[in-house]
Design a protein around this motif. Structure first.
Motif, short mmCIF file in Angstrom:
data_model
loop_
_atom_site.label_atom_id
_atom_site.label_comp_id
_atom_site.label_asym_id
_atom_site.label_seq_id
_atom_site.Cartn_x
_atom_site.Cartn_y
_atom_site.Cartn_z
N MET A 1 0.85 -1.16 0.00
CA MET A 1 0.00 0.00 0.00
C MET A 1 0.90 1.23 0.00
SD MET A 1 -3.08 0.78 2.64
CE MET A 1 -4.28 -0.36 2.03
N SER A 2 0.62 2.16 -0.85
CA SER A 2 1.44 3.38 -0.93
C SER A 2 0.97 4.39 0.13
CB SER A 2 1.35 3.98 -2.33
OG SER A 2 0.06 4.53 -2.52
N ASP A 3 1.75 5.46 0.25
CA ASP A 3 1.41 6.49 1.23
C ASP A 3 0.11 7.20 0.91
OD1 ASP A 3 3.65 5.92 2.65
OD2 ASP A 3 4.89 7.42 1.64
N GLU A 4 -0.25 7.26 -0.38
CA GLU A 4 -1.46 7.97 -0.78
C GLU A 4 -2.73 7.15 -0.58
OE1 GLU A 4 -0.88 9.29 -4.76
OE2 GLU A 4 0.91 10.46 -4.26
N GLU A 5 -2.57 5.84 -0.53
CA GLU A 5 -3.73 4.98 -0.34
C GLU A 5 -4.04 4.86 1.16
OE1 GLU A 5 -3.39 1.20 -2.21
OE2 GLU A 5 -2.31 2.05 -3.90
N SER A 6 -5.29 4.77 1.48
CA SER A 6 -5.67 4.58 2.87
C SER A 6 -6.66 3.42 2.96
CB SER A 6 -6.30 5.85 3.45
OG SER A 6 -7.49 6.12 2.78
N ALA A 7 -6.65 2.80 4.07
CA ALA A 7 -7.55 1.67 4.29
C ALA A 7 -8.65 2.11 5.25
CB ALA A 7 -6.80 0.49 4.87
#
Length: 98
Positions: free
Chosen positions: A1-7
């Motif tokens: 998961m990249s820094d821009e993606e959030s869960a």
């Protein structure tokens, strides 16, 4: 998961709250009720006898409504007075009255 993606996480609530089975009284057929308690709980004969003689006592918890009703039916067919109810939430329990 990249820094821009959030869960995103969600808590799912069960539609059917848990229920408990309460043995209110053994009635006149104590041995039949002890055997029914053994059948319902899976406990040994000795533990079932101890539970039956402590009535009123909660025998089972965390059951669906159907399983709680089935357990109560087994106990009542043996001559016991038993019932089922929805388990209270942990914060809902009240202190016993003096």
């Amino acid at each position: 998961m990249s820094d821009e993606e959030s869960a995103e996480y969600y808590t799912l609530l069960c539609d059917d709250p848990s229920h408990e089975v309460v043995l209110v009284d053994c009635g006149p057929r104590e041995m039949d009720v002890i055997l029914a308690v053994r059948k319902v709980t899976g406990q040994s004969l000795w533990h079932s006898r101890v539970l039956a003689r402590q009535a009123p006592v909660t025998l089972l918890g965390g059951l669906s409504a159907y399983r709680a009703q089935s357990a109560v039916a087994v106990l009542q067919s043996a001559g016991a007075r038993a019932g089922w109810r929805q388990e209270p939430e942990p914060g809902e329990r009240t202190a016993p009255s003096p």
